[in-house]
Design a protein around this motif. Structure first.
Motif, PDB file in Angstrom:
ATOM      1  N   UNK A   3      32.418  39.851   6.914  1.00 52.18           N
ATOM      2  CA  UNK A   3      33.107  38.580   6.669  1.00 52.18           C
ATOM      3  C   UNK A   3      33.445  38.382   5.198  1.00 52.18           C
ATOM      4  N   UNK A   4      32.569  38.834   4.308  1.00 56.44           N
ATOM      5  CA  UNK A   4      32.745  38.557   2.888  1.00 56.44           C
ATOM      6  C   UNK A   4      33.518  39.638   2.129  1.00 56.44           C
ATOM      7  N   UNK A   5      33.361  40.899   2.496  1.00 61.35           N
ATOM      8  CA  UNK A   5      33.841  42.019   1.676  1.00 61.35           C
ATOM      9  C   UNK A   5      35.335  41.925   1.365  1.00 61.35           C
ATOM     10  N   UNK A   6      36.181  41.960   2.385  1.00 58.44           N
ATOM     11  CA  UNK A   6      37.624  41.987   2.136  1.00 58.44           C
ATOM     12  C   UNK A   6      38.182  40.628   1.726  1.00 58.44           C
ATOM     13  N   UNK A   7      37.677  39.567   2.299  1.00 59.62           N
ATOM     14  CA  UNK A   7      38.234  38.240   2.035  1.00 59.62           C
ATOM     15  C   UNK A   7      37.766  37.641   0.712  1.00 59.62           C
ATOM     16  N   UNK A   8      36.557  37.946   0.289  1.00 58.07           N
ATOM     17  CA  UNK A   8      35.967  37.261  -0.848  1.00 58.07           C
ATOM     18  C   UNK A   8      35.591  38.228  -1.982  1.00 58.07           C
ATOM     19  N   UNK A  31      29.320  49.258   5.951  1.00 54.58           N
ATOM     20  CA  UNK A  31      28.418  48.304   6.601  1.00 54.58           C
ATOM     21  C   UNK A  31      27.354  49.041   7.415  1.00 54.58           C
ATOM     22  N   UNK A  32      27.772  50.006   8.211  1.00 54.06           N
ATOM     23  CA  UNK A  32      26.830  50.758   9.061  1.00 54.06           C
ATOM     24  C   UNK A  32      25.876  51.611   8.212  1.00 54.06           C
ATOM     25  N   UNK A  33      26.394  52.217   7.132  1.00 57.19           N
ATOM     26  CA  UNK A  33      25.532  53.030   6.271  1.00 57.19           C
ATOM     27  C   UNK A  33      24.434  52.171   5.654  1.00 57.19           C
ATOM     28  N   UNK A  34      24.799  50.992   5.131  1.00 57.64           N
ATOM     29  CA  UNK A  34      23.787  50.108   4.549  1.00 57.64           C
ATOM     30  C   UNK A  34      22.756  49.716   5.602  1.00 57.64           C
ATOM     31  N   UNK A  87      22.939  41.464  -1.997  1.00 58.30           N
ATOM     32  CA  UNK A  87      23.467  40.136  -2.346  1.00 58.30           C
ATOM     33  C   UNK A  87      24.515  39.692  -1.324  1.00 58.30           C
ATOM     34  N   UNK A  88      25.428  40.596  -0.960  1.00 59.25           N
ATOM     35  CA  UNK A  88      26.482  40.249   0.001  1.00 59.25           C
ATOM     36  C   UNK A  88      25.869  39.844   1.342  1.00 59.25           C
TER      37      UNK A  88
END
Length: 198
Positions: free
Chosen positions: A22-27, A147-150, A173-174
């Motif tokens: 939700x945050x990565x691309x938009x924010x 996302x999956x790797x983390x 943090x994200x």
């Protein structure tokens, strides 16, 4: 298997499994671009980012992140640091060969992403854990693959690669997770810069 990572991560973190997506691309990406634009040494990386595919923009942002959050106490260039997160192999490479082929990825022994192909054309992402001879093919784009790797690191309680510790701490943090490392000064500095961006 990737969906199991999502559900287990959500169970362990109190349903924070979707925060990165939700945050990565938009924010996060727009704010990282704004921070990088203020640093002359990083401006060249931003050229043409508006015309890039989603995966290319994600990769460029990950490269920016490795420059903004260099490894502490590890003498590696940012170019080598990014290969510990994502490395590339030629199209047509068999997934089964990724665990045995020493030329297929960097010398890292911890799980990493491998892109079969390149970011513009037909590609596939695979999480490869060479030591355990595990490959996890992923069907979505680079953001989902990161996302999956983390989540794999978190769910399996793996220590972060030393070269990527600041980057993975930033990912915490994200996801709104408590920081797992004491070495977080650079990460906190970057977070403050991002919060100052409007």
């Amino acid at each position: 298997m990737p969906s199991l990572l999502d559900s287990e991560f959500g169970r362990l973190t109190g349903e924070k499994a979707e925060l990165f997506l939700r945050k990565w691309e938009a924010n996060i990406i727009p704010k990282l671009k704004a921070v990088a634009a203020m640093e002359p040494r990083l401006c060249t990386l931003l050229k043409g980012i508006e015309d890039m595919t989603e995966d290319e923009a994600c990769y460029t942002t990950l490269v920016l992140l490795t420059h903004l959050l260099p490894p502490v106490g590890v003498s590696r260039s940012a170019k080598k640091t990014i290969t510990n997160l994502l490395d590339f192999v030629p199209p047509g490479t068999r997934i089964a060969s990724l665990c045995s082929d020493s030329s297929a990825s960097s010398t890292t022994h911890q799980p990493q992403l491998i892109c079969i192909g390149d970011l513009r054309s037909l590609k596939q992402y695979v999480i490869v854990a060479k030591n355990d001879k595990v490959t996890i093919p992923l069907d979505d784009g680079l953001t989902c693959a990161v996302d999956k790797l983390f989540k794999l690191y978190w769910v399996c309680n793996l220590s972060y690669p030393p070269q990527l510790c600041p980057v993975f701490t930033f990912f915490e943090y994200i996801y709104d997770l408590p920081f797992s490392t004491q070495r977080k000064a650079k990460v906190l500095e970057l977070i403050a810069q991002l919060k100052a961006c409007k």
